[in-house]
Design an enzyme around this catalytic site. Structure first.
Site, PDB file in Angstrom:
ATOM      1  N   CYS A 174       0.864  -1.183   0.000  1.00  0.00           N
ATOM      2  CA  CYS A 174       0.000   0.000   0.000  1.00  0.00           C
ATOM      3  C   CYS A 174       0.900   1.232   0.000  1.00  0.00           C
ATOM      4  CB  CYS A 174      -0.866  -0.013   1.251  1.00  0.00           C
ATOM      5  SG  CYS A 174       0.163  -0.033   2.744  1.00  0.00           S
ATOM      6  N   THR A 178      -6.353   0.416  11.739  1.00  0.00           N
ATOM      7  CA  THR A 178      -6.584   0.630  10.300  1.00  0.00           C
ATOM      8  C   THR A 178      -6.728  -0.663   9.507  1.00  0.00           C
ATOM      9  OG1 THR A 178      -4.202   0.666   9.925  1.00  0.00           O
ATOM     10  CG2 THR A 178      -5.295   2.804  10.246  1.00  0.00           C
ATOM     11  N   GLU A 211       0.464  -0.984  16.067  1.00  0.00           N
ATOM     12  CA  GLU A 211      -0.384   0.187  15.781  1.00  0.00           C
ATOM     13  C   GLU A 211      -1.265   0.528  16.983  1.00  0.00           C
ATOM     14  OE1 GLU A 211      -2.706   0.172  12.086  1.00  0.00           O
ATOM     15  OE2 GLU A 211      -4.164   1.439  13.124  1.00  0.00           O
ATOM     16  N   HIS A 231      -0.712  -5.288  19.136  1.00  0.00           N
ATOM     17  CA  HIS A 231      -0.267  -4.896  17.797  1.00  0.00           C
ATOM     18  C   HIS A 231       0.421  -3.530  17.902  1.00  0.00           C
ATOM     19  CE1 HIS A 231      -0.370  -3.571  13.614  1.00  0.00           C
ATOM     20  NE2 HIS A 231      -0.448  -4.860  13.308  1.00  0.00           N
ATOM     21  N   HIS A 264       3.754   1.610  11.500  1.00  0.00           N
ATOM     22  CA  HIS A 264       2.621   1.354  12.389  1.00  0.00           C
ATOM     23  C   HIS A 264       2.342   2.505  13.353  1.00  0.00           C
ATOM     24  CE1 HIS A 264       4.600  -2.571  11.486  1.00  0.00           C
ATOM     25  NE2 HIS A 264       3.382  -2.839  11.106  1.00  0.00           N
ATOM     26  N   ASN A 319      -3.273  -7.158   8.611  1.00  0.00           N
ATOM     27  CA  ASN A 319      -4.134  -7.074   7.421  1.00  0.00           C
ATOM     28  C   ASN A 319      -4.060  -8.350   6.593  1.00  0.00           C
ATOM     29  OD1 ASN A 319      -2.661  -6.443   4.636  1.00  0.00           O
ATOM     30  ND2 ASN A 319      -1.434  -5.550   6.271  1.00  0.00           N
TER      31      ASN A 319
HETATM   32  S1  SF4 Z   1      -2.786   2.320   7.387  1.00  0.00           S
HETATM   33 FE1  SF4 Z   1      -1.361   0.573   7.169  1.00  0.00          FE
HETATM   34  S2  SF4 Z   1      -2.308  -0.726   5.596  1.00  0.00           S
HETATM   35 FE2  SF4 Z   1      -3.315   1.270   5.482  1.00  0.00          FE
HETATM   36  S3  SF4 Z   1      -2.224   2.469   3.920  1.00  0.00           S
HETATM   37 FE3  SF4 Z   1      -1.258   2.916   5.895  1.00  0.00          FE
HETATM   38  S4  SF4 Z   1       0.401   1.433   6.122  1.00  0.00           S
HETATM   39 FE4  SF4 Z   1      -0.958   0.691   4.512  1.00  0.00          FE
END
Ligand code: SF4
Length: 342
Positions: free
Chosen positions: A27, A183, A144, A142, A92, A243
């Site tokens: 991404c 996310t 994040e 996690h 993250h 994810n």
């Molecule tokens: S939040 Fe995480 S999965 Fe979504 S675009 Fe950003 S890095 Fe990628």
């Protein structure tokens, strides 16, 4: 579903359709984070320290290590003689205490937190400014989640992992609550948790905009398109990649007979594929395209393969790197690595 067929010449092989999801893989946030480390190495030389795996992918981490990155868990691991070296924070996101610690140690840091994670941080802080206790829907431990919880004072945020948690939590004032989410969650599971929260706490306020990011949503939608009826659905990704793990669950729920997370082609259980006629293939947001190519090639060696593209949407998101690095040039070879193609 668009069909782009490539047929192997050897007809004694069993015919197999690979339903290849698009979008898949890197991404914009992952691409940016890898680019930040590559550019920092170019601009400042070796070594560049990286706190935590920059993204959850061994291939990427090893590739950066080969280029001169040193991965650490805590800033205290940076030796005194390297205090002048840059340190990069992972995509993250990090608790506020981490940049504060870097400043206290007089370290030069580059923050590779994905802008969409930073947006969730801001939404959580906005709830607090408006006097709300924050409910964070996500997975304990996690990075994040640790980063988002670390934006707020202790005691002002409660983690909610499942619908069952909704009954158990005891926020201080049920009339003053706001939520945000990790996310990279399953869109459907999260909708269930939020429905349960709204039923129990009718005054609950949503974030200013959706927390689950475009890349998570798009990859799940493509998997839902490709998965029905497949004998096996492979997701390229690391066991600690949230994810990627969600994509396996989405595939099974959408009708794949079995979903499996693999890091490399060598992990494919070939002995279970006798009689298979179709498989699904996708890659988590931190998995490079070169591994997808490796897997397709491994199938071609054993089957007469047709690749069908399961396309839901074309992505064109692109997040600029930190200002300090924008004047640094990147070679085509480095860019191929950044994009997961080498
Ligand atoms: S939040 Fe995480 S999965 Fe979504 S675009 Fe950003 S890095 Fe990628």
């Amino acid at each position: 579903m668009n069909a782009s067929a490539t047929t192997a010449e050897n007809s004694d092989k069993t015919h197999l359709v690979i339903k290849l999801c698009e979008p898949r893989g890197f991404c914009a946030g992952v691409d940016r984070a890898i680019q930040i480390v590559v550019l920092a190495l170019k601009k400042y030389g070796k070594p560049v320290y990286v706190r935590h795996e920059i993204v959850h992918n061994r291939y990427v981490v090893d590739g950066l290590r080969d280029r001169g990155a040193i991965f650490i868990e805590e800033l205290s691991e940076i030796p005194a003689e390297h205090r002048d070296r840059p340190v990069v924070f992972s995509a993250h996101g990090v608790p506020k205490s981490v940049p504060a610690d870097a400043e206290a140690r007089d370290l030069f840091y580059l923050d590779a937190t994905c802008p969409l994670v930073s947006k969730v941080h801001k939404q959580a802080m906005r709830h607090r400014r408006l006097g709300r206790h924050v409910l964070l829907v996500g997975h304990a431990g996690h990075p994040e989640v640790i980063g988002t919880m670390g934006q707020l004072e202790p005691g002002t945020v409660t983690l909610v992992e499942t619908e069952a948690d909704v009954e158990r939590i005891a926020p201080p004032d049920p009339q003053a609550l706001g939520y945000v989410t990790q996310t990279t969650l399953s869109v459907e599971d999260t909708a269930g948790v939020i429905r349960a929260l709204e039923e129990r706490f009718p005054s609950l306020q949503p974030p200013a905009s959706e927390s689950i990011c475009y890349a998570t949503t798009n990859r799940q939608e493509a998997v839902k398109l490709a998965a029905p009826g497949t004998d096996l659905f492979l997701v390229v990704g690391a066991p600690n990649s949230s994810n990627s793990r969600r994509l396996v669950e989405v595939a099974e729920r959408a009708g794949a007979r079995r979903g499996l997370l693999v890091q490399r082609a060598s992990e494919i259980p070939w002995d279970t594929l006798a009689g298979a006629t179709s498989i699904g293939l996708s890659a988590g947001a931190s998995a490079p395209e070169i591994i997808v190519d490796e897997i397709i090639e491994a199938f071609r060696q054993r089957f007469d393969v047709n690749v069908e593209i399961a396309l839901t949407v074309r992505e064109d998101e692109n997040f600029p790197v930190n200002r300090e690095l924008r004047d640094t040039e990147i070679t085509a070879a480095d860019m191929a690595f950044v994009n997961g193609a080498a």
